[in-house]
Scaffold this motif. Structure first.
Motif, PDB file in Angstrom:
ATOM      1  N   UNK A   1      37.593-100.501  -3.420  1.00 43.84           N
ATOM      2  CA  UNK A   1      36.641 -99.594  -4.066  1.00 43.84           C
ATOM      3  C   UNK A   1      35.485 -99.275  -3.123  1.00 43.84           C
ATOM      4  N   UNK A   2      35.063-100.256  -2.345  1.00 45.33           N
ATOM      5  CA  UNK A   2      33.994-100.025  -1.371  1.00 45.33           C
ATOM      6  C   UNK A   2      34.454 -99.031  -0.318  1.00 45.33           C
ATOM      7  N   UNK A   3      35.691 -99.148   0.109  1.00 47.03           N
ATOM      8  CA  UNK A   3      36.237 -98.212   1.080  1.00 47.03           C
ATOM      9  C   UNK A   3      36.232 -96.791   0.524  1.00 47.03           C
ATOM     10  N   UNK A   4      36.611 -96.611  -0.731  1.00 42.99           N
ATOM     11  CA  UNK A   4      36.555 -95.283  -1.359  1.00 42.99           C
ATOM     12  C   UNK A   4      35.128 -94.731  -1.323  1.00 42.99           C
ATOM     13  N   UNK A   5      34.177 -95.579  -1.654  1.00 46.74           N
ATOM     14  CA  UNK A   5      32.773 -95.179  -1.636  1.00 46.74           C
ATOM     15  C   UNK A   5      32.371 -94.767  -0.225  1.00 46.74           C
ATOM     16  N   UNK A   6      32.712 -95.584   0.762  1.00 43.14           N
ATOM     17  CA  UNK A   6      32.334 -95.305   2.147  1.00 43.14           C
ATOM     18  C   UNK A   6      32.952 -94.000   2.650  1.00 43.14           C
ATOM     19  N   UNK A   7      34.162 -93.733   2.275  1.00 39.43           N
ATOM     20  CA  UNK A   7      34.849 -92.529   2.730  1.00 39.43           C
ATOM     21  C   UNK A   7      34.219 -91.254   2.185  1.00 39.43           C
ATOM     22  N   UNK A   8      33.395 -91.388   1.155  1.00 43.09           N
ATOM     23  CA  UNK A   8      32.730 -90.230   0.558  1.00 43.09           C
ATOM     24  C   UNK A   8      31.447 -89.845   1.295  1.00 43.09           C
ATOM     25  N   UNK A   9      31.018 -90.680   2.222  1.00 42.34           N
ATOM     26  CA  UNK A   9      29.770 -90.442   2.942  1.00 42.34           C
ATOM     27  C   UNK A   9      30.025 -90.569   4.440  1.00 42.34           C
ATOM     28  N   UNK A  10      29.721 -89.514   5.175  1.00 39.88           N
ATOM     29  CA  UNK A  10      29.991 -89.480   6.606  1.00 39.88           C
ATOM     30  C   UNK A  10      29.171 -90.443   7.437  1.00 39.88           C
ATOM     31  N   UNK A  11      28.097 -90.970   6.874  1.00 37.95           N
ATOM     32  CA  UNK A  11      27.225 -91.848   7.657  1.00 37.95           C
ATOM     33  C   UNK A  11      27.545 -93.331   7.469  1.00 37.95           C
ATOM     34  N   UNK A  12      28.641 -93.645   6.776  1.00 37.29           N
ATOM     35  CA  UNK A  12      29.010 -95.044   6.552  1.00 37.29           C
ATOM     36  C   UNK A  12      30.274 -95.397   7.329  1.00 37.29           C
TER      37      UNK A  12
END
Length: 67
Positions: free
Chosen positions: A37-48
């Motif tokens: 789930x964290x990976x999904x969140x990170x993939x939504x933001x280019x700065x992560x």
């Protein structure tokens, strides 16, 4: 069990619900569901960094939205 992990999971579930994604168990234990789930969140933001880990930048981004 970690209270910090629990808080992260609670806020991450808020984000998952808002984006029509499957939620995770809020148990304060870091496991494969939390990581995915964290990976999904990170993939939504280019700065992560897309690593599935709740590092400082990921925590800061999530807490800036829901903290």
């Amino acid at each position: 069990y970690s209270g910090n992990v629990y808080r992260f999971q609670v806020d991450l579930n808020k984000w998952l619900i808002a984006h029509n994604k499957t939620t995770i168990v809020e148990d304060g234990k870091w496991g494969s569901g939390s990581s995915a789930a964290t990976l999904l969140f990170q993939q939504s933001y280019g700065d992560l960094t897309n690593d599935g880990k709740a590092g400082p930048a990921t925590k800061a981004k999530l807490f800036s939205i829901y903290g």
